[in-house]
Design a protein around this motif. Structure first.
Motif, PDB file in Angstrom:
ATOM      1  N   ASP A 429       0.797  -1.228   0.000  1.00 18.11           N
ATOM      2  CA  ASP A 429       0.000   0.000   0.000  1.00 18.11           C
ATOM      3  C   ASP A 429       0.828   1.276   0.000  1.00 18.11           C
ATOM      4  OD1 ASP A 429      -2.165  -1.698   0.141  1.00 18.11           O
ATOM      5  OD2 ASP A 429      -2.488  -1.421   2.299  1.00 18.11           O
ATOM      6  N   LYS A 430       2.022   1.247   0.604  1.00 17.07           N
ATOM      7  CA  LYS A 430       2.760   2.489   0.826  1.00 17.07           C
ATOM      8  C   LYS A 430       4.121   2.561   0.129  1.00 17.07           C
ATOM      9  CE  LYS A 430      -0.315   4.057   3.837  1.00 17.07           C
ATOM     10  NZ  LYS A 430      -1.114   5.284   3.569  1.00 17.07           N
ATOM     11  N   ALA A 530       6.244   3.844   6.940  1.00 18.40           N
ATOM     12  CA  ALA A 530       6.623   3.561   5.557  1.00 18.40           C
ATOM     13  C   ALA A 530       7.599   4.597   5.006  1.00 18.40           C
ATOM     14  CB  ALA A 530       5.375   3.476   4.681  1.00 18.40           C
TER      15      ALA A 530
END
Length: 543
Positions: A429-430, A530
């Motif tokens: 996701d990051k 992240a």
């Protein structure tokens, strides 16, 4: 002053297929070495292969200890003759030494366990396959001459040193042993029941040991006391450490009360009577010492600062200093090695190298010194990374050197690891989206799963649950389309895994364009961090 140790390799007689752990091959020639002997007649195991393991320095509650790399055994294979006989001599380097002896041939056993959840207790039976001969962490002393006979499924022991084997066999396999207890995280009543179980187990072990007083040497008797108490107290304090898992102030206060009333309040007079030498020889006590320190520090910090303090990290910062202040000896040396193994996963590269250098000036035991020296040699920044060969999804063999000229991020994991799933999600996701279109960065996802179907189901984006397999949800370890998914050819026994995974998963690494290590403990991207990993990867790209 620089320490110089003369090192040699311990040998066994009538055994083949040597497999040596890094902490066991380095023993000072000046130490007095005397053999112990085990002979046997194993009816029903004719022609079987036995695996003998022995530790110059042992540490562990069982053989799945997180410190297996630092406290690895010497392993040997013994072939049982066609008439069922076997014989082995084992060098004993200290006043006593631990060993395990297990058959390759298995049997199915049934065991009863308690399950307690939300105020309800269930008593269930489960089956398991175990070795027919299954001695785990038994004790030897110099000059022991033990004979074992297995006949009609029953074992008998005789000879010098046999009483120690009789005691451990009775403690581990007695029908009167308290039933093992499975608790459930987040259930405070379950936690109290689990603590009570280890109270019962400790008392059971001490009562059996009393029967052998005078039949076992004073040193072995005291080490066995330390083992029983250390083992049970470790798990009692681990139960209290659930405090660190919750941010909810109400739940934290519940566990604070459990700690005060069920754990800390219990006195341990037997331990107070044992010498530092005995506690250092024990395989269990150092683990208890460390766990108790961590839990006590967490509660002290909580009481001083309330819910906002990061108690786990603060405890790790204080632990190293506390260990360095201990009296010199094997207990201190074991705790230093444990702390060095832990810090490889927690602290930054510069801090790790500084602490390893400090540790080397403190260590007295030559085998423990050799372990930390190996850590320093293997985990120093700029070391050329071991060039692995692994399998990709299509079954092709892939080498690390195939990616020379690129920055390589490595994520080592296994199916069922909750922290590994959290990292995979953050990567997906990051992190990976940030490097879209940047071909100089490679993301390697390395699984130690031995089951190929399970591995593929874990990394397939739209995988369906397979009812024939028992594992975490399908696709949980999928971390992005840019990721290259690899699997070791022999599980956690892969040389790359043995070299770089010290005590926990996931293990994250960063490797520069020349194939040299930039970080053995790269920043974890989960928990809102992240950007820190993105910055770290960009730092490598700028080199």
């Amino acid at each position: 002053m620089k320490k110089i140790f003369k090192l040699s390799l311990p040998m066994l007689v009538i055994i083949s297929n040597v497999s040596v752990g890094i902490s066991q091959v380095n023993v000072d020639d000046r130490q007095s070495v005397e053999n112990a002997k085990i002979v046997g007649q194993l009816h029903g195991l004719e022609g079987d292969t036995l695996t003998l393991s022995y530790w110059v320095n042992a540490l562990g509650l069982d053989e799945t200890s997180s410190y297996k790399r630092a406290f690895a055994p010497v392993e040997q294979k013994i072939i049982v003759a066609k008439d069922g006989s076997f014989s082995v001599r084992i060098p004993v380097y200290k006043k006593l030494q631990y060993f395990s002896l297990k058959s390759n041939r298995q049997k199915t056993i049934w065991k009863e366990e308690y399950f307690f959840r939300k105020g309800k207790m269930d008593d269930i039976s489960t089956s398991a396959s175990v070795p027919v001969l299954n001695w785990s962490y038994f004790i030897l002393e110099p000059g022991d001459d033990i004979k074992v006979v297995l006949q009609h499924g029953q074992m008998s022991f005789s000879g010098t040193g046999a009483e120690k084997i009789k005691y451990l066999n009775e403690f581990k396999y007695s029908q009167n042993r308290p039933k093992s207890f499975q608790s459930f995280r987040g259930d405070s009543l379950s936690t109290i029941k689990r603590i009570s179980y280890y109270d019962d187990l400790q008392q059971f072990g001490i009562n059996i040991l009393k029967k052998y007083h005078g039949r076992i040497s004073p040193m072995a008797y005291q080490v066995l006391q330390a083992d029983i108490i250390g083992h049970c107290q470790y798990y009692r304090y681990s139960s209290a450490s659930l405090f660190n898992s919750y941010k909810d102030p109400t739940i934290r206060r519940i566990y604070l009360n459990i700690y005060k009333e069920q754990v800390k309040a219990k006195a341990l007079p037997l331990l107070e009577q044992l010498s530092t030498e005995v506690l250092g020889l024990s395989k269990s006590y150092p683990l208890f010492w460390q766990q108790r320190f961590k839990v006590e520090q967490s509660y002290l910090l909580y009481n001083a600062h309330g819910d906002g303090v990061e108690t786990q990290q603060a405890s790790k910062n204080d632990l190293f200093e506390a260990v360095l202040n201990l009296k010199k000896g094997l207990l201190k040396d074991k705790l230093i090695v444990m702390n060095c193994s832990d810090m490889l996963k927690v602290f930054g590269q510069v801090q790790v190298e500084e602490r390893l250098a400090t540790a080397l000036t403190e260590l007295q035991d030559p085998t423990m010194y050799a372990v930390v020296k190996r850590f320093r040699d293997d985990f120093s920044k700029g070391q050329l990374t071991y060039d692995f060969t692994m399998e990709d999804v299509e079954g092709n063999h892939v080498r690390l050197s195939d990616f020379r000229g690129k920055v390589v991020f490595v994520d080592i994991w296994f199916t069922g690891c909750g922290g590994c799933v959290s990292v995979a999600k953050a990567m997906r996701d990051k992190v990976e989206p940030h490097f879209e279109g940047k071909d100089d960065v490679v993301f390697l996802s390395i699984s130690i799963d031995k089951d190929k179907r399970m591995w593929k189901n874990s990394i397939t984006k739209d995988a369906k649950r397979d009812p024939k397999l028992s594992y975490q949800r399908p696709g949980a370890h999928y971390s992005g389309d840019k990721t290259i998914y690899l699997r070791t050819l022999n599980g956690s026994d892969d040389p790359f895994i043995k070299k770089y995974v010290t005590n926990a998963y996931p293990t994250l690494m960063l490797i520069d364009r020349e194939g040299k290590v930039f970080a053995f403990s790269a920043q974890r991207p989960d928990g809102g961090k992240a950007k820190l990993l993105i910055d770290q990867i960009n730092d490598v790209r700028k080199l």
